[in-house]
Design a protein around this motif. Structure first.
Motif, short mmCIF file in Angstrom:
data_model
loop_
_atom_site.label_atom_id
_atom_site.label_comp_id
_atom_site.label_asym_id
_atom_site.label_seq_id
_atom_site.Cartn_x
_atom_site.Cartn_y
_atom_site.Cartn_z
N ARG A 91 60.09 64.18 41.83
CA ARG A 91 61.42 63.94 41.24
C ARG A 91 61.67 62.50 40.83
N THR A 92 60.62 61.68 40.72
CA THR A 92 60.83 60.27 40.36
C THR A 92 60.56 60.01 38.89
N THR A 93 59.93 60.95 38.19
CA THR A 93 59.44 60.83 36.80
C THR A 93 58.29 59.84 36.66
N TRP A 94 57.83 59.26 37.75
CA TRP A 94 56.67 58.37 37.70
C TRP A 94 55.56 58.95 38.58
N ILE A 95 54.33 58.84 38.12
CA ILE A 95 53.24 59.19 39.03
C ILE A 95 52.35 57.97 39.23
N GLU A 96 51.98 57.80 40.51
CA GLU A 96 51.11 56.69 40.86
C GLU A 96 49.74 57.05 40.34
N LEU A 97 49.22 56.24 39.42
CA LEU A 97 48.00 56.67 38.77
C LEU A 97 46.75 55.95 39.22
N LEU A 98 46.79 54.62 39.18
CA LEU A 98 45.58 53.92 39.60
C LEU A 98 45.86 52.49 40.00
N PRO A 99 45.05 51.99 40.97
CA PRO A 99 45.12 50.58 41.31
C PRO A 99 44.24 49.77 40.36
N CYS A 100 44.65 48.55 40.10
CA CYS A 100 43.90 47.73 39.15
C CYS A 100 44.26 46.26 39.33
N GLY A 101 43.66 45.40 38.53
CA GLY A 101 44.02 43.99 38.61
C GLY A 101 43.03 43.12 37.86
N LEU A 137 53.81 48.43 36.17
CA LEU A 137 52.95 47.85 37.20
C LEU A 137 53.80 47.48 38.40
N ARG A 138 53.28 47.82 39.58
CA ARG A 138 53.88 47.32 40.81
C ARG A 138 52.83 46.46 41.47
N PRO A 139 53.24 45.44 42.24
CA PRO A 139 52.22 44.64 42.91
C PRO A 139 51.45 45.49 43.91
N GLY A 140 50.15 45.25 44.01
CA GLY A 140 49.32 45.97 44.98
C GLY A 140 48.30 44.98 45.50
N TYR A 141 47.91 45.14 46.74
CA TYR A 141 46.96 44.17 47.27
C TYR A 141 45.57 44.77 47.45
N PHE A 142 44.60 44.17 46.80
CA PHE A 142 43.19 44.49 47.00
C PHE A 142 42.45 43.16 46.97
N PRO A 143 41.58 42.89 47.94
CA PRO A 143 40.97 41.56 48.03
C PRO A 143 40.16 41.17 46.80
N PHE A 144 39.71 42.15 46.01
CA PHE A 144 38.81 41.83 44.90
C PHE A 144 39.52 41.64 43.57
N VAL A 145 40.84 41.73 43.57
CA VAL A 145 41.60 41.43 42.34
C VAL A 145 42.75 40.48 42.66
N GLU A 146 43.08 39.65 41.70
CA GLU A 146 44.20 38.74 41.86
C GLU A 146 44.77 38.37 40.50
N PRO A 147 45.94 38.79 40.10
CA PRO A 147 46.82 39.67 40.88
C PRO A 147 46.31 41.11 40.89
N GLY A 148 46.76 41.86 41.90
CA GLY A 148 46.41 43.27 41.97
C GLY A 148 47.66 44.12 41.75
N PHE A 149 47.46 45.31 41.20
CA PHE A 149 48.61 46.17 40.86
C PHE A 149 48.36 47.63 41.23
N GLU A 150 49.48 48.32 41.35
CA GLU A 150 49.44 49.78 41.30
C GLU A 150 50.04 50.15 39.96
N LEU A 151 49.31 50.91 39.18
CA LEU A 151 49.81 51.29 37.88
C LEU A 151 50.39 52.70 37.94
N ASP A 152 51.64 52.82 37.53
CA ASP A 152 52.29 54.13 37.46
C ASP A 152 52.43 54.54 36.00
N ALA A 153 52.42 55.82 35.76
CA ALA A 153 52.65 56.33 34.41
C ALA A 153 53.83 57.30 34.46
#
Ligand code: DAH
Length: 343
Positions: free
Chosen positions: A280-290, A250-266
């Protein structure tokens, strides 16, 4: 004519001529009876053999059989010709050719977005989620206000909105998140729900941007819902999509309707050491959530003191592109059969 007078060569010539001029099936059968029947002319030729000189019998038998063969063959040829002519006549009368193979039936197939949507719906339904639908023309209230995005909020700028009326009360929904609020209004907690559908943004299109695309919103409301629940659910989701467990972060992500909000990578499901999909990072940004913001629960008529929840916004179009290696989002809704036939 008495058999002793029969001239075998004349018999054959006569038979062939009669066959040639028979122009119906019945006429042909009559000729057949007359020459090849039990009382027929060829039978007469055979019957007279015993009365011939023994030295002539062999040749006479052979000749009679040859004549029989020639007549049989001529009958078959003429019969086929008559059948052919009859079919031609039928064709003429019908105005089309019933012997042609039927036109090939074009078989359709489900759009890749529909296929993936249905697959995910099955997966979520098996985990006890409701499958919900919401309007594509949405009230500003659900698309923004109730999601903690008031009129002057900068988050509105990032969602270039198509407005449907002068007052700005009706919009083409810019995301599936408004279905979260509609779900809270209709369902008694605890509940889980997903809502797949089309969303719209007024933006210039390129290989990764399209004005119309697909998302799937997820919402779980229950007692003491934590980030741990969120991660667990997302791992199950990923295993369902890619067929095996994938490491997530999880990386922090900002969306007004979630707290805390995240960007989830797989972890990239396509490589071990980096590839073009994961840049080339071995991670893909998959979905925002929180975790659902208390104000949003309140807007949906749910007491945030008693209930909590998590939400996620799965980019369906992007997932379909990942799954099938599609390099331009604009193919998806192009309606181009050359593209669609591949699925
Ligand atoms: N609705 C957001 C968008 O389209 C995506 C999103 C972010 C959905 C966080 C969520 C969430 O449910 O928790 O930009």
């Amino acid at each position: 004519m008495s058999t002793s007078e029969i001239d075998p060569e004349a018999v054959q010539a006569q038979a062939l001529e009669r066959i040639q001029s028979a122009d119906t099936e019945e006429a042909l059968r009559a000729v057949e009876r007359e020459f090849l029947g039990k009382q027929g002319v060829v039978q007469g030729l055979l019957a007279r053999i015993p009365s011939l000189e023994p030295s002539q019998r062999g040749a006479a038998g052979k000749q009679a059989n040859q004549i029989k063969g020639a007549i049989t063959q001529a009958l078959a040829v003429r019969e086929a010709a008559l059948a052919h002519a009859a079919m031609d006549a039928e064709r003429q009368a019908l105005g089309f050719d019933p012997t042609l193979p039927p036109p090939t039936v074009e078989r359709g197939s489900l759009h890749p977005i529909t296929q993936v949507t249905r697959e995910l719906e099955d997966l979520f339904a098996s985990m006890g989620y409701h499958i919900l639908d919401g309007p594509e023309v949405e009230r500003d209230h659900y698309n923004f206000e109730a999601l903690n995005i008031p009129a002057d909020h900068p988050a509105r700028d990032s969602q270039d909105t198509f407005y449907c009326d002068q007052e700005g009360k009706l919009v083409l929904r810019t995301h599936t998140s408004p279905v979260q609020v509609r779900a809270m209004e209709r369902l008694q907690p605890p509940f889980r729900a997903v809502a797949p559908g089309k969303v719209f943004r007024q933006e210039s299109t390129d290989a990764s941007h399209e004005h119309t695309f697909h998302q799937m919103e997820g919402l779980v409301v229950g007692k003491d819902i934590s980030v741990g629940h969120l991660i667990g659910a997302m791992k199950t989701l990923l295993a369902g999509i890619f067929g095996r467990e994938l490491e997530v972060r999880l990386r922090p992500g900002y969306f007004p309707f979630v707290e805390p909000g995240f960007e989830l990578d797989a972890r990239c499901p396509f490589c071990e050491e980096g590839c073009s999909v994961c840049k080339r990072t071995t991670w893909i940004e998959l979905l925002p959530c929180g975790l659902v913001h208390p104000e949003v629960l309140r807007a949906g008529g749910i007491d945030p003191e008693e209930w909590s929840g998590f939400a996620f916004g799965l980019g369906l179009s992007r997932l379909v592109m990942l799954r099938y290696g599609i390099d331009d989002v604009r193919h998806l809704l192009s309606g181009d059969l050359r593209f669609l036939r591949q699925f």
